[in-house]
Motif scaffolding. Structure first.
Motif, PDB file in Angstrom:
ATOM      1  N   ARG A   1      35.463   8.377  22.658  1.00 44.08           N
ATOM      2  CA  ARG A   1      36.381   8.297  21.529  1.00 44.08           C
ATOM      3  C   ARG A   1      35.903   7.429  20.374  1.00 44.08           C
ATOM      4  NH1 ARG A   1      41.520   6.276  24.102  1.00 44.08           N
ATOM      5  NH2 ARG A   1      42.290   6.438  21.980  1.00 44.08           N
ATOM      6  N   PHE A   2      34.829   6.675  20.539  1.00 45.87           N
ATOM      7  CA  PHE A   2      34.354   5.800  19.473  1.00 45.87           C
ATOM      8  C   PHE A   2      33.141   6.392  18.761  1.00 45.87           C
ATOM      9  CE2 PHE A   2      36.932   2.720  21.669  1.00 45.87           C
ATOM     10  CZ  PHE A   2      37.426   1.947  20.627  1.00 45.87           C
ATOM     11  N   THR A   3      33.137   6.217  17.445  1.00 40.65           N
ATOM     12  CA  THR A   3      32.021   6.637  16.605  1.00 40.65           C
ATOM     13  C   THR A   3      31.400   5.395  15.986  1.00 40.65           C
ATOM     14  OG1 THR A   3      33.022   8.781  16.124  1.00 40.65           O
ATOM     15  CG2 THR A   3      31.380   7.967  14.554  1.00 40.65           C
ATOM     16  N   SER A   4      30.094   5.283  16.084  1.00 41.68           N
ATOM     17  CA  SER A   4      29.356   4.159  15.499  1.00 41.68           C
ATOM     18  C   SER A   4      28.917   4.519  14.088  1.00 41.68           C
ATOM     19  CB  SER A   4      28.118   3.857  16.349  1.00 41.68           C
ATOM     20  OG  SER A   4      27.201   3.055  15.638  1.00 41.68           O
ATOM     21  N   ILE A   5      29.027   3.543  13.187  1.00 48.99           N
ATOM     22  CA  ILE A   5      28.426   3.668  11.865  1.00 48.99           C
ATOM     23  C   ILE A   5      27.462   2.494  11.721  1.00 48.99           C
ATOM     24  CG2 ILE A   5      28.774   3.853   9.387  1.00 48.99           C
ATOM     25  CD1 ILE A   5      31.705   4.452   9.939  1.00 48.99           C
ATOM     26  N   TRP A   6      26.187   2.811  11.587  1.00 52.90           N
ATOM     27  CA  TRP A   6      25.158   1.785  11.491  1.00 52.90           C
ATOM     28  C   TRP A   6      24.509   1.860  10.115  1.00 52.90           C
ATOM     29  CZ3 TRP A   6      19.530   2.458  13.090  1.00 52.90           C
ATOM     30  CH2 TRP A   6      18.830   1.257  12.930  1.00 52.90           C
ATOM     31  N   PHE A   7      24.678   0.798   9.341  1.00 54.99           N
ATOM     32  CA  PHE A   7      24.060   0.644   8.036  1.00 54.99           C
ATOM     33  C   PHE A   7      22.776  -0.154   8.264  1.00 54.99           C
ATOM     34  CE2 PHE A   7      28.596   0.973   7.468  1.00 54.99           C
ATOM     35  CZ  PHE A   7      28.774   1.769   6.347  1.00 54.99           C
ATOM     36  N   ASP A   8      21.630   0.503   8.200  1.00 58.51           N
ATOM     37  CA  ASP A   8      20.351  -0.130   8.517  1.00 58.51           C
ATOM     38  C   ASP A   8      19.767  -0.815   7.272  1.00 58.51           C
ATOM     39  OD1 ASP A   8      18.049  -0.948   9.734  1.00 58.51           O
ATOM     40  OD2 ASP A   8      17.135   1.049   9.823  1.00 58.51           O
ATOM     41  N   SER A   9      20.505  -1.840   6.785  1.00 62.74           N
ATOM     42  CA  SER A   9      20.101  -2.522   5.564  1.00 62.74           C
ATOM     43  C   SER A   9      20.891  -3.811   5.409  1.00 62.74           C
ATOM     44  CB  SER A   9      20.381  -1.616   4.357  1.00 62.74           C
ATOM     45  OG  SER A   9      20.169  -2.305   3.149  1.00 62.74           O
ATOM     46  N   ASP A  10      20.315  -4.757   4.710  1.00 61.40           N
ATOM     47  CA  ASP A  10      21.052  -5.970   4.350  1.00 61.40           C
ATOM     48  C   ASP A  10      21.566  -5.874   2.914  1.00 61.40           C
ATOM     49  OD1 ASP A  10      18.737  -6.268   2.873  1.00 61.40           O
ATOM     50  OD2 ASP A  10      18.266  -8.266   3.614  1.00 61.40           O
ATOM     51  N   LYS A  11      21.541  -4.689   2.328  1.00 65.46           N
ATOM     52  CA  LYS A  11      21.962  -4.472   0.940  1.00 65.46           C
ATOM     53  C   LYS A  11      23.333  -3.812   0.839  1.00 65.46           C
ATOM     54  CE  LYS A  11      17.951  -5.928  -0.465  1.00 65.46           C
ATOM     55  NZ  LYS A  11      17.788  -7.340  -0.617  1.00 65.46           N
ATOM     56  N   THR A  12      24.124  -3.877   1.887  1.00 66.23           N
ATOM     57  CA  THR A  12      25.475  -3.310   1.840  1.00 66.23           C
ATOM     58  C   THR A  12      26.379  -4.231   1.011  1.00 66.23           C
ATOM     59  OG1 THR A  12      26.328  -4.445   3.781  1.00 66.23           O
ATOM     60  CG2 THR A  12      25.157  -2.347   4.164  1.00 66.23           C
ATOM     61  N   PRO A  13      27.555  -3.765   0.633  1.00 70.95           N
ATOM     62  CA  PRO A  13      28.469  -4.627  -0.124  1.00 70.95           C
ATOM     63  C   PRO A  13      29.167  -5.682   0.740  1.00 70.95           C
ATOM     64  CG  PRO A  13      29.358  -2.400   0.048  1.00 70.95           C
ATOM     65  CD  PRO A  13      27.996  -2.377   0.664  1.00 70.95           C
ATOM     66  N   TRP A  14      28.910  -5.690   2.050  1.00 68.48           N
ATOM     67  CA  TRP A  14      29.581  -6.615   2.956  1.00 68.48           C
ATOM     68  C   TRP A  14      28.620  -7.681   3.454  1.00 68.48           C
ATOM     69  CZ3 TRP A  14      29.415  -1.275   4.259  1.00 68.48           C
ATOM     70  CH2 TRP A  14      30.486  -0.538   3.732  1.00 68.48           C
ATOM     71  N   GLU A  15      29.142  -8.869   3.673  1.00 70.98           N
ATOM     72  CA  GLU A  15      28.343  -9.976   4.207  1.00 70.98           C
ATOM     73  C   GLU A  15      28.077  -9.819   5.702  1.00 70.98           C
ATOM     74  OE1 GLU A  15      26.898 -12.821   2.845  1.00 70.98           O
ATOM     75  OE2 GLU A  15      27.293 -11.831   0.933  1.00 70.98           O
ATOM     76  N   ASN A  16      29.017  -9.169   6.413  1.00 73.73           N
ATOM     77  CA  ASN A  16      28.892  -9.067   7.867  1.00 73.73           C
ATOM     78  C   ASN A  16      29.713  -7.894   8.400  1.00 73.73           C
ATOM     79  OD1 ASN A  16      31.638 -10.021   8.092  1.00 73.73           O
ATOM     80  ND2 ASN A  16      30.846 -12.084   7.775  1.00 73.73           N
ATOM     81  N   ASP A  17      29.624  -7.680   9.706  1.00 76.71           N
ATOM     82  CA  ASP A  17      30.326  -6.581  10.364  1.00 76.71           C
ATOM     83  C   ASP A  17      31.839  -6.674  10.182  1.00 76.71           C
ATOM     84  OD1 ASP A  17      27.805  -5.864  11.309  1.00 76.71           O
ATOM     85  OD2 ASP A  17      28.210  -6.396  13.382  1.00 76.71           O
ATOM     86  N   THR A  18      32.382  -7.890  10.247  1.00 76.49           N
ATOM     87  CA  THR A  18      33.829  -8.073  10.149  1.00 76.49           C
ATOM     88  C   THR A  18      34.345  -7.644   8.781  1.00 76.49           C
ATOM     89  OG1 THR A  18      33.662  -9.918  11.703  1.00 76.49           O
ATOM     90  CG2 THR A  18      35.707  -9.721  10.482  1.00 76.49           C
TER      91      THR A  18
END
Length: 125
Positions: free
Chosen positions: A61-78
């Motif tokens: 039932r779970f889908t993973s989304i993995w952003f393979d970069s440190d250039k996302t708009p978020w500081e962390n997973d949370t």
């Protein structure tokens, strides 16, 4: 900032996830190497971000989304999890402690956000 971002969404179709991503990113390309994997290259603020969406990543039932970069708009997973929950209104889980160089984090300690609230919990995959 984390070197990458990964979150898990409960019972959220890939098409809906892609529509959410299209709100803040430009999709450069997308392909499906298998029935449960979608790979994308997104553009955000001039940076290309590789993303993998993996259905049935943690159970069925779970889908993973993995952003393979440190250039996302978020500081962390949370931060990413909070944004995803607000947009998608489905339960979101992520590693509570994020990535650390010394490797001292508890692999079973996770953060979850759902309609009842948010907080840490033990999730044994």
């Amino acid at each position: 900032m984390q070197p990458d971002i990964e979150i898990y969404l409960l019972s959220c179709p890939t098409e809906r996830i892609i529509r959410w991503l299209e709100q803040d990113f430009s999709v450069i390309d997308m392909h499906k190497p298998s029935d449960i994997v979608t790979k994308l290259h997104l553009e955000h603020n001039g940076e290309v971000i590789p993303v993998t969406i993996l259905e049935k990543a943690a159970g069925k039932r779970f889908t993973s989304i993995w952003f393979d970069s440190d250039k996302t708009p978020w500081e962390n997973d949370t931060e990413c999890s909070k944004c995803a929950f607000e947009a998608l209104e489905c339960e979101v889980r992520c590693n509570y402690q994020g990535w650390q160089e010394d490797g001292q984090e508890d692999p079973d300690l996770w953060w979850h956000i759902n309609a009842e609230g948010e907080g840490p919990f033990i999730w044994r995959l």
